[in-house]
Design a protein around this motif. Sequence first.
Motif, short mmCIF file in Angstrom:
data_model
loop_
_atom_site.label_atom_id
_atom_site.label_comp_id
_atom_site.label_asym_id
_atom_site.label_seq_id
_atom_site.Cartn_x
_atom_site.Cartn_y
_atom_site.Cartn_z
N GLU A 1 0.52 -0.68 -0.04
CA GLU A 1 0.27 -0.57 -0.01
C GLU A 1 0.61 1.74 0.00
O GLU A 1 0.64 1.95 -0.43
N MET A 2 2.43 0.99 1.35
CA MET A 2 3.15 2.17 1.22
C MET A 2 3.00 2.17 -0.67
O MET A 2 3.83 3.59 -1.08
N GLU A 3 3.73 1.44 -0.95
CA GLU A 3 4.36 1.77 -2.26
C GLU A 3 3.33 1.85 -3.34
O GLU A 3 3.67 3.44 -4.90
N PHE B 1 3.05 5.58 -3.24
CA PHE B 1 4.20 6.48 -3.42
C PHE B 1 3.71 7.37 -4.69
O PHE B 1 4.48 7.42 -5.55
N LEU B 2 3.69 5.82 -6.16
CA LEU B 2 3.61 6.22 -6.61
C LEU B 2 2.44 6.92 -7.25
O LEU B 2 2.66 7.33 -8.22
N GLU B 3 1.58 6.89 -6.93
CA GLU B 3 0.18 7.85 -7.21
C GLU B 3 0.81 9.31 -6.61
O GLU B 3 0.73 9.91 -7.85
N LEU B 4 1.39 9.77 -5.54
CA LEU B 4 1.80 11.22 -5.93
C LEU B 4 3.26 11.71 -6.28
O LEU B 4 3.25 12.01 -6.95
N LEU B 5 4.30 10.23 -7.28
CA LEU B 5 5.06 10.77 -8.28
C LEU B 5 3.54 10.88 -9.61
O LEU B 5 4.83 11.40 -10.29
N GLN B 6 3.11 10.13 -9.23
CA GLN B 6 2.02 10.78 -10.15
C GLN B 6 3.06 9.80 -12.14
O GLN B 6 3.20 9.79 -13.04
#
Length: 288
Positions: free
Chosen positions: A198-200, A203-208
């Motif tokens: 879930e963290m990964e 993290f990816l979504e926040l990095l777009q």
Amino acid sequence: DMNLESNPSDHPRASTIFLSKSQPDVREKRKSNHMNHVSPGQLTKKYSSCSTIFIDDSTVSQPNLKSTIKCVTLAIYYHTKNRDSDRSIDIFDEKMHPLTREEVPVDYYKRDPEHKHIYRFVRTLFGAAQLTAECAIVTLVYLERLLTYAEIDICPSNWKRIVLGAILLASKVWDDQAVWNVDYCQILKDMTVEDMNEMERQFLELLQFNINVPASVYAKYYFDLRSLADDNNMNFPLEPLSKERAQKLEAISRLCEDKYKDMSKAAIRRSLSAGNLIGISRSNAILS
């Protein structure tokens, strides 16, 4: 809509955030030393002489692992120490998602981590997962990209999980033999795979989903880390030039020299051929 020109993790000409955050402490240290007439101390850096030549063990393509981790963790330390605020996101909060079964202190969000604590945490992960120095630099790129894209700060309550998420992503993108999430759970035994996944994902979504690191950006971060090391009297290791190393460097130099000579000759031949064609065209034009 983001202005990439001002984002250091995307644009090679933008200044890295960690270097700018370190400057107040560097200036204050220099000012204090000047006011108190403090000597910079004994010189620990090695210099070449007539009999011995010292060469740097760290290059942009093959950084020294221990020194790079020290510099990256120092950059993270300045991020926490000189942060603007305490903006965070729940997935990175260690109180809501603890890394161990030990109870998180009540004032956990007030305790700024020391450099040695950050270094110990990162060194443990890199040692257990056998990650490379290049991965450490990419980790820092992803960390600053997250702070910029998500508009959050790295602070006492979230630094471990943010660093872990950046390392997790960098190891998968950079290293040929990626470490799986379940492998990190063997290192951090109290974390679940579901929490790691879930963290990964967040993290990816926040990095777009922007995980690209251009070579120019990577090189900028490497050299800015070198500048950070110099500002904090952290020397990269130097080794005396041995006879075998000198012969190897000479062989590489000859190989490169021969290669450039061949390229130069080929360029001259192309230029002459183009000149002959132009001359023939002009002669035909005159005759006609």
